[in-house]
Design a protein around this motif. Structure first.
Motif, mmCIF file in Angstrom:
data_model
loop_
_atom_site.group_PDB
_atom_site.id
_atom_site.type_symbol
_atom_site.label_atom_id
_atom_site.label_comp_id
_atom_site.label_asym_id
_atom_site.label_seq_id
_atom_site.Cartn_x
_atom_site.Cartn_y
_atom_site.Cartn_z
ATOM 1 N N MET A 1 -1.261 1.464 -3.271
ATOM 2 C CA MET A 1 -0.917 2.167 -1.977
ATOM 3 C C MET A 1 -1.636 1.936 -0.889
ATOM 4 O O MET A 1 -2.816 1.774 -1.042
ATOM 5 N N TYR B 1 -4.021 2.362 2.148
ATOM 6 C CA TYR B 1 -4.965 3.464 2.304
ATOM 7 C C TYR B 1 -5.604 3.749 1.211
ATOM 8 O O TYR B 1 -7.140 3.734 1.120
ATOM 9 N N ARG B 2 -4.920 4.340 0.286
ATOM 10 C CA ARG B 2 -5.519 4.788 -0.937
ATOM 11 C C ARG B 2 -6.101 3.818 -1.871
ATOM 12 O O ARG B 2 -7.123 3.796 -2.420
ATOM 13 N N PRO C 1 1.291 2.212 8.976
ATOM 14 C CA PRO C 1 2.012 2.520 7.625
ATOM 15 C C PRO C 1 3.454 1.559 7.792
ATOM 16 O O PRO C 1 3.700 0.975 6.790
ATOM 17 N N VAL D 1 5.603 10.819 7.241
ATOM 18 C CA VAL D 1 4.629 9.825 6.665
ATOM 19 C C VAL D 1 3.514 10.663 6.097
ATOM 20 O O VAL D 1 3.064 10.310 4.923
ATOM 21 N N PHE E 1 2.017 10.659 2.107
ATOM 22 C CA PHE E 1 0.586 10.714 1.704
ATOM 23 C C PHE E 1 0.046 11.731 0.966
ATOM 24 O O PHE E 1 -0.957 11.572 0.140
ATOM 25 N N ASN F 1 1.065 11.941 -2.669
ATOM 26 C CA ASN F 1 0.265 10.863 -3.463
ATOM 27 C C ASN F 1 -1.046 10.812 -3.180
ATOM 28 O O ASN F 1 -1.836 10.146 -3.640
ATOM 29 N N ALA G 1 -3.387 10.993 -1.055
ATOM 30 C CA ALA G 1 -3.870 9.812 -0.093
ATOM 31 C C ALA G 1 -4.085 10.575 1.497
ATOM 32 O O ALA G 1 -4.233 9.317 2.269
ATOM 33 N N LEU G 2 -3.936 11.402 1.722
ATOM 34 C CA LEU G 2 -4.236 11.879 2.944
ATOM 35 C C LEU G 2 -5.498 11.717 3.456
ATOM 36 O O LEU G 2 -5.482 11.231 4.697
ATOM 37 N N SER H 1 -7.464 9.460 2.555
ATOM 38 C CA SER H 1 -7.726 8.031 2.500
ATOM 39 C C SER H 1 -7.155 7.513 4.017
ATOM 40 O O SER H 1 -7.620 6.642 4.715
ATOM 41 N N LEU H 2 -5.831 8.086 4.121
ATOM 42 C CA LEU H 2 -5.241 7.765 5.746
ATOM 43 C C LEU H 2 -5.694 8.218 6.768
ATOM 44 O O LEU H 2 -6.109 7.260 7.681
#
Length: 481
Positions: A53, A55-56, A64, A216, A220, A223, A225-226, A228-229
């Motif tokens: 994925m 960023y993560r 993205p 988006v 994230f 997942n 990954a916020l 990391s975003l």
């Protein structure tokens, strides 16, 4: 040539398409040098195709939707520069035709003509780096659609809910190239100054622009990954780039003539008194567009023409008026032919070296050149600890650490317990077959994670480590550190 394209008919439209294709087909046939950004986009697409994925699991700062496109290209065509350039041709052709269509259907100029499309086609071929599928090119497509929607609203006395559509286009453009978000300000001012937009309309436009961004962010968030975003994209994009003034002069060799013609076109606007009220408003919003585009310069990674794609609609507008305003046709034709040859020379010089030994635009720093590696490190999964200097051209990426400026977040914090665990887990999920250590990080990494030393051993080549494929990676427990 200008006289031929002054007519607006099916024949001229077909000739405009053929003109643009005639500029790009030589590059499609012969190929162009691989750009470092192109290679990074390809590596990102490869990693996403493997199920990682953005960023993560992939530390890169492309937006993205651009990453999603590169994932799709890699899934269909693999690491193909030709696929990037073919898609860029299709998108560029759409921009040329749509820009010309918008100018004619809305009567943006006093006469209907194909000159705006012709100028836009030339501006898209200032440099060969504009011939690839960059995030800036994809974002500009949706910004053009936003211009078309805003001008349509300005031309009508009654406001409609098309403001949601304009906001949606800018939101999508932002997801392709984050600095495009600055054009929210352009849309807001255009609606505020030149339409009868109410608070409800502004709120609707704001929701339209935020809707894709929120979708988006939700993906994230679900997942995990916020964070990391935020770290890999948001905080890095809106920091002033490391642009050097030394790179400015070579860049101006590409842009000086188009900018000068645009300035001349802007100057000539003051001497024509037959513009309608609507056309005067379009001049003002195009001026605002150019000013806002200038604010994206500090956010650029490099002084190269492809980063200025989002300013092309405004430049094309003013340059088009410059050539349309000539009363003496011969003078306009001669200046246009000079501009055409100037553009073609710069466009092909960097690829074909028409003048041997001359690097007119000096884009050599953007070219990806194969690194000097041992012959057996070909087609392998590798990790480069340091700036990539072509090591990935004939190899594949492993671990999330694609972008070194982002990777240092972990590797320069090895005294931090969380960073050590994070590095080991990233190795375990996607172990590289070779590690090329340009920053002399591996000794400290072995010291902090003794288990990692069991998996990698030095090779006869300096600062290169080979994986011991006999040992499987096991989960690291905090007590072992």
């Amino acid at each position: 040539m200008l006289s031929f394209f002054k007519r607006n008919s099916t024949l001229q439209i077909c000739c405009l398409v053929l003109f643009f294709l005639s500029l790009r087909i030589p590059l499609l046939i012969s190929g162009t040098p691989l750009l470092i950004p192109e290679l990074n986009w390809m590596l990102c697409g490869e990693q996403m195709r493997k199920g990682f994925m953005l960023y993560r699991d992939i530390w890169e700062n492309i937006s993205p939707l651009a990453g999603l496109v590169y994932w799709g290209i890699d899934s269909l065509f693999g690491r193909s520069q030709l696929a990037y350039q073919l898609l860029a041709v299709l998108i560029s052709l759409f921009q040329v035709l749509y820009f010309n269509y918008s100018c004619n259907i809305r009567d943006i100029f006093p006469e209907k003509t194909l000159i705006p499309g012709l100028i836009y086609a030339l501006l898209l071929n200032i440099s060969f780096d504009m011939a690839t599928l960059s995030p800036m090119l994809m974002a500009t497509t949706f910004l053009l659609l936003a211009i078309g929607t805003i001008t349509r609203m300005i031309s009508k006395p009654d406001m409609t809910d098309e403001v949601f559509e304009a906001g949606l286009y800018i939101g999508i453009a932002t997801l392709f190239y984050l600095p495009a978000s600055l054009f929210y300000g352009w849309a807001f001012l255009s609606l505020l100054l030149y339409t009868g937009a109410t608070f409800r309309h502004h709120l609707l436009g704001f929701f339209g622009s935020c809707f894709p961004l929120l979708m988006v962010a939700l993906i994230f968030f679900l997942n995990n990954a916020l964070e990391s975003l935020n770290r890999n994209l948001l905080t890095t994009t809106f920091q002033a780039g490391s642009l050097s003034t030394a790179a400015l002069f070579p860049f101006l060799k590409y842009m000086l003539i188009p900018l000068s013609l645009g300035a001349a076109g802007f100057y000539k606007l003051f001497f024509y008194t037959r513009f309608t009220h609507f056309q005067t408003r379009v001049q003002q919003i195009m001026t605002m567009w150019f000013i806002l585009a200038a604010f994206t310069i500090p956010l650029m990674d490099d002084f190269s023409p492809m980063y200025f794609l989002i300013s092309l609609p405004a430049i094309a507008y003013f340059v088009s008026w410059y050539f349309m305003s000539f009363r003496k046709k011969i003078a306009g034709e001669l200046i246009f032919l000079g501009y055409l040859f100037y553009t073609l020379f710069f466009f092909y010089q960097e690829v074909y070296r028409l003048v041997p030994g001359s690097t007119m635009g000096q884009l050599d720093h953007l070219l990806a050149k194969p690194a000097l590696l041992p012959a057996e490190i070909t087609g392998k999964k590798i990790l480069v600890l340091g700036e990539d200097e072509g090591e990935y051209i004939n190899n594949y990426a492993a671990t999330p650490y694609l972008n070194w400026s982002l990777s240092v977040y972990d590797f320069r914090s090895l005294d931090n317990f969380d960073s050590v665990i994070h590095v080991y887990n990233n190795f375990r999920k996607d172990p590289p077959e070779y590690i090329i250590d340009k920053e002399n990080i591996m000794p400290k990494l072995f010291e902090r994670i003794p288990q990692l030393q069991e998996h990698y051993q030095p090779t006869p080549w300096k600062s290169i480590y080979r994986q011991n494929s006999q040992l499987p990676f096991t989960e690291l427990h905090p007590a072992e550190l």
